[in-house]
Design a protein around this motif. Structure first.
Motif, short mmCIF file in Angstrom:
data_model
loop_
_atom_site.label_atom_id
_atom_site.label_comp_id
_atom_site.label_asym_id
_atom_site.label_seq_id
_atom_site.Cartn_x
_atom_site.Cartn_y
_atom_site.Cartn_z
N PHE A 7 -15.93 0.63 -8.33
CA PHE A 7 -15.72 1.66 -7.30
C PHE A 7 -14.33 2.26 -7.36
O PHE A 7 -13.93 2.97 -6.44
N HIS A 8 -13.60 1.97 -8.43
CA HIS A 8 -12.20 2.36 -8.46
C HIS A 8 -11.81 2.78 -9.87
O HIS A 8 -11.48 1.93 -10.71
N THR A 9 -11.88 4.09 -10.16
CA THR A 9 -11.51 4.63 -11.48
C THR A 9 -10.79 5.95 -11.30
O THR A 9 -10.99 6.64 -10.31
N ASP A 39 -10.13 9.26 -7.57
CA ASP A 39 -8.76 9.64 -7.89
C ASP A 39 -7.84 9.53 -6.68
O ASP A 39 -8.28 9.57 -5.53
N HIS A 40 -6.53 9.41 -6.99
CA HIS A 40 -5.53 9.29 -5.94
C HIS A 40 -5.47 10.56 -5.09
O HIS A 40 -5.47 11.67 -5.63
N VAL A 41 -5.39 10.38 -3.78
CA VAL A 41 -5.07 11.51 -2.90
C VAL A 41 -4.05 11.04 -1.86
O VAL A 41 -4.00 9.87 -1.49
N VAL A 72 -12.36 8.63 -3.27
CA VAL A 72 -10.91 8.82 -3.37
C VAL A 72 -10.22 7.46 -3.26
O VAL A 72 -10.81 6.50 -2.76
N GLU A 73 -8.99 7.41 -3.74
CA GLU A 73 -8.10 6.30 -3.42
C GLU A 73 -6.94 6.90 -2.63
O GLU A 73 -6.12 7.65 -3.17
N VAL A 74 -6.89 6.61 -1.35
CA VAL A 74 -5.79 7.09 -0.49
C VAL A 74 -4.55 6.28 -0.88
O VAL A 74 -4.53 5.06 -0.74
N VAL A 99 -8.57 2.41 -0.30
CA VAL A 99 -7.15 2.58 0.06
C VAL A 99 -6.31 1.72 -0.88
O VAL A 99 -6.64 0.57 -1.16
N HIS A 100 -5.24 2.32 -1.41
CA HIS A 100 -4.27 1.64 -2.26
C HIS A 100 -3.49 0.66 -1.37
O HIS A 100 -2.61 1.07 -0.62
N GLY A 101 -3.88 -0.62 -1.45
CA GLY A 101 -3.31 -1.62 -0.54
C GLY A 101 -1.95 -2.13 -0.97
O GLY A 101 -1.31 -1.57 -1.85
N GLY A 126 -8.19 -1.65 -1.61
CA GLY A 126 -7.86 -1.88 -3.01
C GLY A 126 -6.67 -2.82 -3.16
O GLY A 126 -5.76 -2.82 -2.32
N HIS A 127 -6.71 -3.65 -4.22
CA HIS A 127 -5.60 -4.56 -4.58
C HIS A 127 -4.69 -4.88 -3.38
O HIS A 127 -3.56 -4.41 -3.30
N PRO A 128 -5.18 -5.69 -2.43
CA PRO A 128 -4.44 -5.90 -1.17
C PRO A 128 -3.31 -6.92 -1.24
O PRO A 128 -2.80 -7.32 -0.18
N LEU A 153 -0.83 -5.79 -12.98
CA LEU A 153 -0.09 -6.41 -11.88
C LEU A 153 -0.89 -6.45 -10.58
O LEU A 153 -0.67 -7.31 -9.73
N HIS A 154 -1.82 -5.50 -10.43
CA HIS A 154 -2.63 -5.50 -9.20
C HIS A 154 -3.44 -6.79 -9.07
O HIS A 154 -3.81 -7.19 -7.98
N GLY A 155 -3.73 -7.42 -10.23
CA GLY A 155 -4.57 -8.62 -10.22
C GLY A 155 -3.79 -9.91 -9.98
O GLY A 155 -4.39 -10.98 -9.88
N SER A 176 -12.19 -2.01 -11.66
CA SER A 176 -11.31 -1.94 -12.85
C SER A 176 -9.99 -1.25 -12.57
O SER A 176 -8.99 -1.56 -13.18
N ASP A 177 -9.99 -0.25 -11.66
CA ASP A 177 -8.81 0.62 -11.48
C ASP A 177 -8.44 1.25 -12.83
O ASP A 177 -7.25 1.44 -13.14
N ALA A 178 -9.45 1.60 -13.62
CA ALA A 178 -9.21 2.12 -14.97
C ALA A 178 -8.60 3.52 -14.92
O ALA A 178 -9.05 4.37 -14.15
ZN LIG Z 1 -4.01 1.77 -6.32
#
Ligand SMILES: [Zn+2]
Ligand SMILES: [Zn+2]
Length: 230
Positions: A7-9, A39-41, A72-74, A99-101, A126-128, A153-155, A176-178
């Motif tokens: 859910f995260h690319t 995508d990032h917003v 989106v990834e806020v 959300v980019h945590g 995301g990656h909290p 590093l998120h992992g 994946s956050d690919a």
């Molecule tokens: Zn992120």
């Protein structure tokens, strides 16, 4: 082997290195059940980027016949304004909101995890990072999934995220956050990252099987979602 969902690319619409078509082609090859473009917003870019993401997903669905879900990834939005940006993204056609945590791979903004976990428009935190019990409990009550990240590093805190999620009964999802096709998941990679985050084999199978339908069902997204007329 576990099924592959993600859910995260990212694509060239934000800071990815490949366009949506190239990313989706690799998703198909890797056996993904759907392609999600998140995508990032932020406050400045949400208005322009969400329509681009929606368009890209429509083209992917038409051309490849794969379900393509605009999301989106806020990212790097102050905690007090996360809900506003998430709502705007949704109103413009984003069907899912990550959300980019508070990842250790970044400069975490204290309070961001809790703000995201309290927001009804959010689907995945995301990656909290070193998420608190309070934020994880909030995520559980709002049906928000906590992310196990396959990305660098998120992992670093995947073990912590799993432990606290199991403790409070919050749901988990692997992403994946690919930012390039070669970073997308394969079934083998998904299994490895889930196992490596401390989940038992039984829990690995459960997360892989339960997260995708529950995330889609919460927003009434039917699979397959094919190209919609504009
Ligand atoms: Zn992120
Ligand atoms: Zn990301």
């Amino acid at each position: 082997m576990v099924s592959v969902f993600d859910f995260h690319t990212h694509t060239t619409i934000s800071d990815g290195h490949a366009d949506a078509m190239e990313m989706a082609r690799r998703c198909l090859k890797n056996g993904y059940g759907a392609y999600v473009c998140s995508d990032h917003v932020d406050e400045g870019s949400v208005g322009a980027r969400v329509p681009e993401i929606v368009d890209a997903c429509r083209r992917v669905a038409q051309e490849l016949g794969i379900t393509a879900v605009p999301a989106v990834e806020v990212t790097r939005v102050p905690p007090e304004r996360v809900a506003k940006v998430a709502a705007k993204a949704r109103s413009l056609g984003a069907l899912l909101v990550v959300v980019h945590g508070e990842t250790l791979g970044d400069f975490p903004q204290p309070g961001l995890n809790l703000a995201a976990a309290s927001c009804a428009d959010v689907d995945i935190l995301g990656h909290p990072g070193l998420i608190t019990r309070q934020a994880a409990e909030q995520a559980r009550s709002n049906g928000i999934h906590l992310e196990i990240s396959a990305a660098g590093l998120h992992g670093l805190t995947n073990g912590h995220v799993v432990k606290i999620a199991l403790d409070v009964g919050a749901s988990l999802v692997l992403d994946s956050d690919a930012h390039r096709p070669e970073s997308l998941l394969t079934s083998e990679r998904a299994q490895q990252v889930l196992e490596g985050s401390g989940l038992t084999m039984e829990a690995v199978a459960r997360v892989a099987a339960e997260a995708p339908p529950s995330i889609f069902a919460r927003r009434g997204i039917q699979l397959p979602v094919l190209a919609q007329e504009s």
